[in-house]
Motif scaffolding. Sequence first.
Motif, mmCIF file in Angstrom:
data_model
loop_
_atom_site.group_PDB
_atom_site.id
_atom_site.type_symbol
_atom_site.label_atom_id
_atom_site.label_comp_id
_atom_site.label_asym_id
_atom_site.label_seq_id
_atom_site.Cartn_x
_atom_site.Cartn_y
_atom_site.Cartn_z
ATOM 1 N N GLY A 47 58.359 106.545 16.868
ATOM 2 C CA GLY A 47 59.465 107.361 16.402
ATOM 3 C C GLY A 47 59.995 108.400 17.358
ATOM 4 O O GLY A 47 60.908 109.136 17.007
ATOM 5 N N VAL A 48 59.445 108.480 18.571
ATOM 6 C CA VAL A 48 59.982 109.385 19.581
ATOM 7 C C VAL A 48 60.057 108.664 20.917
ATOM 8 O O VAL A 48 59.347 107.685 21.148
ATOM 9 C CB VAL A 48 59.163 110.695 19.736
ATOM 10 C CG1 VAL A 48 59.174 111.510 18.464
ATOM 11 C CG2 VAL A 48 57.762 110.421 20.212
ATOM 12 N N ALA A 49 60.935 109.192 21.778
ATOM 13 C CA ALA A 49 61.132 108.615 23.109
ATOM 14 C C ALA A 49 61.431 109.744 24.089
ATOM 15 O O ALA A 49 61.698 110.884 23.681
ATOM 16 C CB ALA A 49 62.292 107.616 23.082
ATOM 17 N N ALA A 50 61.409 109.421 25.363
ATOM 18 C CA ALA A 50 61.807 110.390 26.386
ATOM 19 C C ALA A 50 63.208 110.899 26.050
ATOM 20 O O ALA A 50 64.031 110.161 25.500
ATOM 21 C CB ALA A 50 61.790 109.746 27.765
ATOM 22 N N ASP A 51 63.469 112.146 26.357
ATOM 23 C CA ASP A 51 64.727 112.857 26.115
ATOM 24 C C ASP A 51 64.894 113.356 24.689
ATOM 25 O O ASP A 51 65.818 114.108 24.406
ATOM 26 C CB ASP A 51 65.964 112.047 26.530
ATOM 27 C CG ASP A 51 66.072 111.852 28.024
ATOM 28 O OD1 ASP A 51 65.480 112.661 28.769
ATOM 29 O OD2 ASP A 51 66.732 110.897 28.454
ATOM 30 N N ASP A 52 64.017 112.955 23.758
ATOM 31 C CA ASP A 52 64.065 113.532 22.416
ATOM 32 C C ASP A 52 63.604 114.980 22.497
ATOM 33 O O ASP A 52 62.760 115.337 23.323
ATOM 34 C CB ASP A 52 63.141 112.788 21.445
ATOM 35 C CG ASP A 52 63.650 111.412 21.061
ATOM 36 O OD1 ASP A 52 64.796 111.058 21.417
ATOM 37 O OD2 ASP A 52 62.905 110.690 20.374
ATOM 38 N N VAL A 53 64.147 115.826 21.624
ATOM 39 C CA VAL A 53 63.720 117.218 21.535
ATOM 40 C C VAL A 53 62.884 117.349 20.266
ATOM 41 O O VAL A 53 63.299 116.926 19.183
ATOM 42 C CB VAL A 53 64.916 118.182 21.503
ATOM 43 C CG1 VAL A 53 64.455 119.626 21.313
ATOM 44 C CG2 VAL A 53 65.737 118.053 22.783
ATOM 45 N N VAL A 54 61.703 117.915 20.429
ATOM 46 C CA VAL A 54 60.780 118.086 19.309
ATOM 47 C C VAL A 54 60.390 119.551 19.173
ATOM 48 O O VAL A 54 60.460 120.318 20.133
ATOM 49 C CB VAL A 54 59.508 117.225 19.478
ATOM 50 C CG1 VAL A 54 59.861 115.742 19.567
ATOM 51 C CG2 VAL A 54 58.695 117.656 20.691
ATOM 52 N N GLU A 55 59.980 119.900 17.965
ATOM 53 C CA GLU A 55 59.377 121.206 17.740
ATOM 54 C C GLU A 55 57.879 121.030 17.862
ATOM 55 O O GLU A 55 57.315 120.058 17.354
ATOM 56 C CB GLU A 55 59.715 121.727 16.347
ATOM 57 C CG GLU A 55 59.074 123.064 16.031
ATOM 58 C CD GLU A 55 59.342 123.538 14.613
ATOM 59 O OE1 GLU A 55 58.693 124.528 14.213
ATOM 60 O OE2 GLU A 55 60.177 122.937 13.906
ATOM 61 N N VAL A 67 55.463 119.119 15.554
ATOM 62 C CA VAL A 67 55.766 119.525 14.185
ATOM 63 C C VAL A 67 56.835 118.607 13.598
ATOM 64 O O VAL A 67 56.667 118.043 12.525
ATOM 65 C CB VAL A 67 56.228 121.006 14.121
ATOM 66 C CG1 VAL A 67 56.686 121.376 12.720
ATOM 67 C CG2 VAL A 67 55.118 121.923 14.614
ATOM 68 N N GLN A 68 57.953 118.480 14.345
ATOM 69 C CA GLN A 68 59.040 117.640 13.852
ATOM 70 C C GLN A 68 59.996 117.281 14.981
ATOM 71 O O GLN A 68 60.048 117.952 16.001
ATOM 72 C CB GLN A 68 59.807 118.343 12.731
ATOM 73 C CG GLN A 68 60.565 119.575 13.201
ATOM 74 C CD GLN A 68 61.346 120.243 12.093
ATOM 75 O OE1 GLN A 68 61.793 119.584 11.170
ATOM 76 N NE2 GLN A 68 61.498 121.559 12.177
ATOM 77 N N LEU A 69 60.749 116.209 14.758
ATOM 78 C CA LEU A 69 61.805 115.800 15.677
ATOM 79 C C LEU A 69 63.023 116.673 15.410
ATOM 80 O O LEU A 69 63.426 116.832 14.255
ATOM 81 C CB LEU A 69 62.142 114.321 15.450
ATOM 82 C CG LEU A 69 63.285 113.754 16.266
ATOM 83 C CD1 LEU A 69 62.912 113.678 17.741
ATOM 84 C CD2 LEU A 69 63.665 112.376 15.749
#
Length: 157
Positions: A47-55, A67-69
């Motif tokens: 559910g995540v990839a490079a360039d995603d911003v996460v908390e 914590v979350q996307l």
Amino acid sequence: MNDVVRVRFPLERDDFGWPPAESEALWARPVGAAAFRLDNTPWFVRGVAADDVVEARPDEDGVLWFVQLLERGGRVVVRVIPRHDGPLRGDRQAVVDAFVPHGVSGEGMATPISMVALDIGPEGPLAAIKGLLDDGEADGRWHYEEGCVTERWLRLS
């Protein structure tokens, strides 16, 4: 704010013990108070990839935990397992080489399983890439699974 940090993601194992870890750490760069832009392709996190911003927030030991996307970066992650009984004979580099003409990068790991994590950019030729993945699975070169997909990818199914 340009320091690279590691954000840790908890992993849930299935009945077969997969994935082979309880958590996975991904490189990231701070972009806000508790916001981090991921800087590498995950092996096991879904559910995540490079360039995603996460908390992410630190625990009592200072380890940053997901914590979350917050924001999608538009990249697709596909994990490819080259078959040892197929024409590639388990060759991870052959998998990477098959996708390079489509502008896809990939990184292989040898243990605990021979696998390649493909990083597919948002402007990549998704139909051609998906076709190659399906063809390779059909002819016995590999098995694959989607780790993080976009709406554009899902429309190909």
